[in-house]
Design a protein around this motif. Structure first.
Motif, PDB file in Angstrom:
ATOM      1  N   PHE A  42       0.807  -1.217   0.000  1.00  0.00           N
ATOM      2  CA  PHE A  42       0.000   0.000   0.000  1.00  0.00           C
ATOM      3  C   PHE A  42       0.840   1.267   0.000  1.00  0.00           C
ATOM      4  O   PHE A  42       0.445   2.292  -0.559  1.00  0.00           O
ATOM      5  N   ASP A  43       1.976   1.212   0.658  1.00  0.00           N
ATOM      6  CA  ASP A  43       2.760   2.426   0.870  1.00  0.00           C
ATOM      7  C   ASP A  43       3.134   3.077  -0.461  1.00  0.00           C
ATOM      8  O   ASP A  43       3.658   2.425  -1.360  1.00  0.00           O
ATOM      9  N   ARG A  44       2.838   4.364  -0.580  1.00  0.00           N
ATOM     10  CA  ARG A  44       3.144   5.203  -1.739  1.00  0.00           C
ATOM     11  C   ARG A  44       2.235   4.973  -2.945  1.00  0.00           C
ATOM     12  O   ARG A  44       2.522   5.472  -4.024  1.00  0.00           O
ATOM     13  N   VAL A  45       1.155   4.230  -2.791  1.00  0.00           N
ATOM     14  CA  VAL A  45       0.181   4.085  -3.879  1.00  0.00           C
ATOM     15  C   VAL A  45      -0.572   5.407  -4.037  1.00  0.00           C
ATOM     16  O   VAL A  45      -1.022   5.993  -3.057  1.00  0.00           O
ATOM     17  N   THR A  46      -0.702   5.872  -5.264  1.00  0.00           N
ATOM     18  CA  THR A  46      -1.413   7.123  -5.540  1.00  0.00           C
ATOM     19  C   THR A  46      -2.713   6.835  -6.279  1.00  0.00           C
ATOM     20  O   THR A  46      -2.724   6.088  -7.262  1.00  0.00           O
ATOM     21  N   VAL A  47      -3.791   7.422  -5.774  1.00  0.00           N
ATOM     22  CA  VAL A  47      -5.107   7.270  -6.389  1.00  0.00           C
ATOM     23  C   VAL A  47      -5.429   8.571  -7.125  1.00  0.00           C
ATOM     24  O   VAL A  47      -5.681   9.602  -6.499  1.00  0.00           O
ATOM     25  N   ALA A  48      -5.409   8.519  -8.438  1.00  0.00           N
ATOM     26  CA  ALA A  48      -5.644   9.715  -9.251  1.00  0.00           C
ATOM     27  C   ALA A  48      -7.115  10.129  -9.188  1.00  0.00           C
ATOM     28  O   ALA A  48      -7.976   9.336  -8.809  1.00  0.00           O
ATOM     29  N   PRO A  49      -7.439  11.370  -9.570  1.00  0.00           N
ATOM     30  CA  PRO A  49      -8.841  11.802  -9.594  1.00  0.00           C
ATOM     31  C   PRO A  49      -9.695  10.876 -10.455  1.00  0.00           C
ATOM     32  O   PRO A  49      -9.331  10.554 -11.596  1.00  0.00           O
ATOM     33  N   GLY A  50     -10.812  10.416  -9.915  1.00  0.00           N
ATOM     34  CA  GLY A  50     -11.709   9.526 -10.624  1.00  0.00           C
ATOM     35  C   GLY A  50     -11.270   8.070 -10.658  1.00  0.00           C
ATOM     36  O   GLY A  50     -12.014   7.210 -11.128  1.00  0.00           O
ATOM     37  N   MET A  51     -10.097   7.776 -10.142  1.00  0.00           N
ATOM     38  CA  MET A  51      -9.551   6.416 -10.206  1.00  0.00           C
ATOM     39  C   MET A  51     -10.158   5.531  -9.119  1.00  0.00           C
ATOM     40  O   MET A  51     -10.447   5.965  -8.012  1.00  0.00           O
ATOM     41  N   GLN A  52     -10.356   4.250  -9.465  1.00  0.00           N
ATOM     42  CA  GLN A  52     -10.804   3.249  -8.499  1.00  0.00           C
ATOM     43  C   GLN A  52      -9.611   2.430  -8.031  1.00  0.00           C
ATOM     44  O   GLN A  52      -8.646   2.227  -8.774  1.00  0.00           O
ATOM     45  N   MET A  53      -9.688   1.948  -6.785  1.00  0.00           N
ATOM     46  CA  MET A  53      -8.625   1.119  -6.250  1.00  0.00           C
ATOM     47  C   MET A  53      -9.224  -0.003  -5.432  1.00  0.00           C
ATOM     48  O   MET A  53     -10.103   0.225  -4.602  1.00  0.00           O
ATOM     49  N   GLY A  54      -8.766  -1.224  -5.665  1.00  0.00           N
ATOM     50  CA  GLY A  54      -9.240  -2.371  -4.911  1.00  0.00           C
ATOM     51  C   GLY A  54      -8.128  -2.928  -4.035  1.00  0.00           C
ATOM     52  O   GLY A  54      -6.977  -3.024  -4.461  1.00  0.00           O
ATOM     53  N   PHE A  55      -8.483  -3.302  -2.817  1.00  0.00           N
ATOM     54  CA  PHE A  55      -7.493  -3.811  -1.871  1.00  0.00           C
ATOM     55  C   PHE A  55      -6.826  -5.076  -2.400  1.00  0.00           C
ATOM     56  O   PHE A  55      -5.599  -5.210  -2.384  1.00  0.00           O
ATOM     57  N   ASN A  56      -7.632  -6.028  -2.887  1.00  0.00           N
ATOM     58  CA  ASN A  56      -7.068  -7.290  -3.372  1.00  0.00           C
ATOM     59  C   ASN A  56      -6.166  -7.082  -4.579  1.00  0.00           C
ATOM     60  O   ASN A  56      -5.187  -7.808  -4.769  1.00  0.00           O
ATOM     61  N   GLU A  57      -6.508  -6.107  -5.396  1.00  0.00           N
ATOM     62  CA  GLU A  57      -5.686  -5.811  -6.566  1.00  0.00           C
ATOM     63  C   GLU A  57      -4.315  -5.289  -6.154  1.00  0.00           C
ATOM     64  O   GLU A  57      -3.293  -5.620  -6.779  1.00  0.00           O
ATOM     65  N   ILE A  58      -4.271  -4.468  -5.110  1.00  0.00           N
ATOM     66  CA  ILE A  58      -3.017  -3.877  -4.648  1.00  0.00           C
ATOM     67  C   ILE A  58      -2.170  -4.890  -3.879  1.00  0.00           C
ATOM     68  O   ILE A  58      -0.977  -5.048  -4.125  1.00  0.00           O
ATOM     69  N   VAL A  59      -2.796  -5.602  -2.939  1.00  0.00           N
ATOM     70  CA  VAL A  59      -2.049  -6.503  -2.048  1.00  0.00           C
ATOM     71  C   VAL A  59      -1.785  -7.854  -2.706  1.00  0.00           C
ATOM     72  O   VAL A  59      -0.750  -8.475  -2.489  1.00  0.00           O
ATOM     73  N   GLY A  60      -2.716  -8.321  -3.529  1.00  0.00           N
ATOM     74  CA  GLY A  60      -2.546  -9.605  -4.194  1.00  0.00           C
ATOM     75  C   GLY A  60      -2.941 -10.774  -3.310  1.00  0.00           C
ATOM     76  O   GLY A  60      -3.421 -10.610  -2.177  1.00  0.00           O
ATOM     77  N   GLU A  61      -2.719 -11.978  -3.823  1.00  0.00           N
ATOM     78  CA  GLU A  61      -3.126 -13.192  -3.117  1.00  0.00           C
ATOM     79  C   GLU A  61      -2.214 -13.433  -1.912  1.00  0.00           C
ATOM     80  O   GLU A  61      -1.002 -13.259  -1.985  1.00  0.00           O
ATOM     81  N   ARG A  62      -2.843 -13.833  -0.816  1.00  0.00           N
ATOM     82  CA  ARG A  62      -2.083 -14.080   0.410  1.00  0.00           C
ATOM     83  C   ARG A  62      -1.682 -15.559   0.472  1.00  0.00           C
ATOM     84  O   ARG A  62      -2.471 -16.407   0.904  1.00  0.00           O
ATOM     85  N   THR A  63      -0.481 -15.848   0.015  1.00  0.00           N
ATOM     86  CA  THR A  63       0.006 -17.223  -0.044  1.00  0.00           C
ATOM     87  C   THR A  63       1.387 -17.305   0.595  1.00  0.00           C
ATOM     88  O   THR A  63       2.075 -16.292   0.792  1.00  0.00           O
ATOM     89  N   GLN A  64       1.797 -18.531   0.882  1.00  0.00           N
ATOM     90  CA  GLN A  64       3.121 -18.750   1.462  1.00  0.00           C
ATOM     91  C   GLN A  64       4.219 -18.336   0.490  1.00  0.00           C
ATOM     92  O   GLN A  64       5.227 -17.736   0.878  1.00  0.00           O
ATOM     93  N   SER A  65       4.009 -18.619  -0.804  1.00  0.00           N
ATOM     94  CA  SER A  65       5.024 -18.295  -1.802  1.00  0.00           C
ATOM     95  C   SER A  65       5.233 -16.787  -1.952  1.00  0.00           C
ATOM     96  O   SER A  65       6.296 -16.349  -2.408  1.00  0.00           O
ATOM     97  N   ARG A  66       4.234 -15.992  -1.568  1.00  0.00           N
ATOM     98  CA  ARG A  66       4.361 -14.534  -1.642  1.00  0.00           C
ATOM     99  C   ARG A  66       4.804 -13.930  -0.314  1.00  0.00           C
ATOM    100  O   ARG A  66       4.797 -12.720  -0.146  1.00  0.00           O
ATOM    101  N   GLY A  67       5.160 -14.800   0.632  1.00  0.00           N
ATOM    102  CA  GLY A  67       5.743 -14.313   1.869  1.00  0.00           C
ATOM    103  C   GLY A  67       4.800 -14.150   3.038  1.00  0.00           C
ATOM    104  O   GLY A  67       5.212 -13.667   4.105  1.00  0.00           O
ATOM    105  N   PHE A  68       3.531 -14.534   2.876  1.00  0.00           N
ATOM    106  CA  PHE A  68       2.595 -14.429   3.985  1.00  0.00           C
ATOM    107  C   PHE A  68       2.707 -15.657   4.888  1.00  0.00           C
ATOM    108  O   PHE A  68       3.072 -16.746   4.446  1.00  0.00           O
ATOM    109  N   LYS A  69       2.366 -15.475   6.165  1.00  0.00           N
ATOM    110  CA  LYS A  69       2.463 -16.543   7.152  1.00  0.00           C
ATOM    111  C   LYS A  69       1.078 -16.942   7.650  1.00  0.00           C
ATOM    112  O   LYS A  69       0.115 -16.187   7.511  1.00  0.00           O
ATOM    113  N   LYS A  70       0.991 -18.129   8.249  1.00  0.00           N
ATOM    114  CA  LYS A  70      -0.264 -18.563   8.859  1.00  0.00           C
ATOM    115  C   LYS A  70      -0.478 -17.809  10.165  1.00  0.00           C
ATOM    116  O   LYS A  70       0.429 -17.696  10.992  1.00  0.00           O
TER     117      LYS A  70
END
Length: 229
Positions: A42-70
């Motif tokens: 999330f850090d330093r993401v800029t939302v332009a005027p009229g732009m939409q932003m989705g949390f899942n799109e920014i953070v991505g899938e929460r998996t072990q291979s992407r560094g997330f933990k149980k």
């Protein structure tokens, strides 16, 4: 190329237009790790005027291979462990900052049980591929997300070169509190008369959240945010 905005002049050009903070005191280290991992996207993401932003799109899938933990998370009314547990606190913190900044909420879902780190009706559940938090910037200037965390809390300020014309106030109204019911299931593993508590239950809450837009101290517009139960 020399950047137009540097750490030296950023404070002169940008100001915090909204901010929200939640506590992670008492959380497991794996849960804190997941929260900080999500914040890093999330850090330093800029939302332009009229732009939409989705949390899942920014953070991505929460998996072990992407560094997330149980870590612990809510599922079907009980606490389980899965990769990315705790990430909903990141989405909730951002959701409240977005509300205060006057961003348009396009998609948001409450948890089945209200989390303890925000008041009832102020949470935003996320699950990759299932439920998302989506917002839109209705202002005529871009907004930049800043995300910070330490061992005690996470904080999401929203930065911009201009301030929204109207101030925002969030108002909540508790419509009712419902005590948990007792459901008894026979279990052949135990002798007659022996009882074991599977889920202790918590009181249910019905809450309405509204957003007021103020010019000075005068309310110029009210907006229903959610009815949660």
């Amino acid at each position: 190329m020399k950047p137009a905005i540097t750490t030296e002049n950023a404070s002169e050009s940008f100001s915090v237009i909204a901010e929200f903070k939640t506590s992670i005191e008492g959380s497991r280290e794996s849960r804190k790790w997941n929260i900080k991992k999500a914040l890093s996207y999330f850090d330093r993401v800029t939302v332009a005027p009229g732009m939409q932003m989705g949390f899942n799109e920014i953070v991505g899938e929460r998996t072990q291979s992407r560094g997330f933990k149980k870590a612990p998370e809510f599922s079907e009314g009980t606490t389980t462990e899965d990769y990315g547990g705790g990430v909903c606190q990141t989405s909730t913190t951002f959701y409240n900052a977005a509300l205060a900044a006057g961003l348009q909420i396009l998609e948001r879902y409450p948890h089945q049980w209200p989390p303890r780190y925000v008041p009832p009706g102020r949470d935003a559940a996320v699950a990759y591929g299932e439920v998302d938090l989506r917002v839109r910037n209705p202002h005529d200037f871009p907004i930049t997300v800043s995300a910070k965390a330490d061992r005690h809390s996470l904080r999401i300020p929203l930065l911009a070169e201009h301030r929204p014309p109207l101030r925002v106030r969030i108002v909540q109204s508790i419509r009712g509190v419902e005590a948990p019911s007792v459901v008894i299931h026979p279990d052949a593993r135990y002798a007659r008369g022996i009882r074991r508590t599977d889920v202790a239950g918590r009181p249910g809450i019905s809450v309405t959240t509204t957003r007021e837009f103020l010019e000075g101290d005068r309310v110029v517009r009210r907006e229903l945010v959610s009815h949660d139960r």
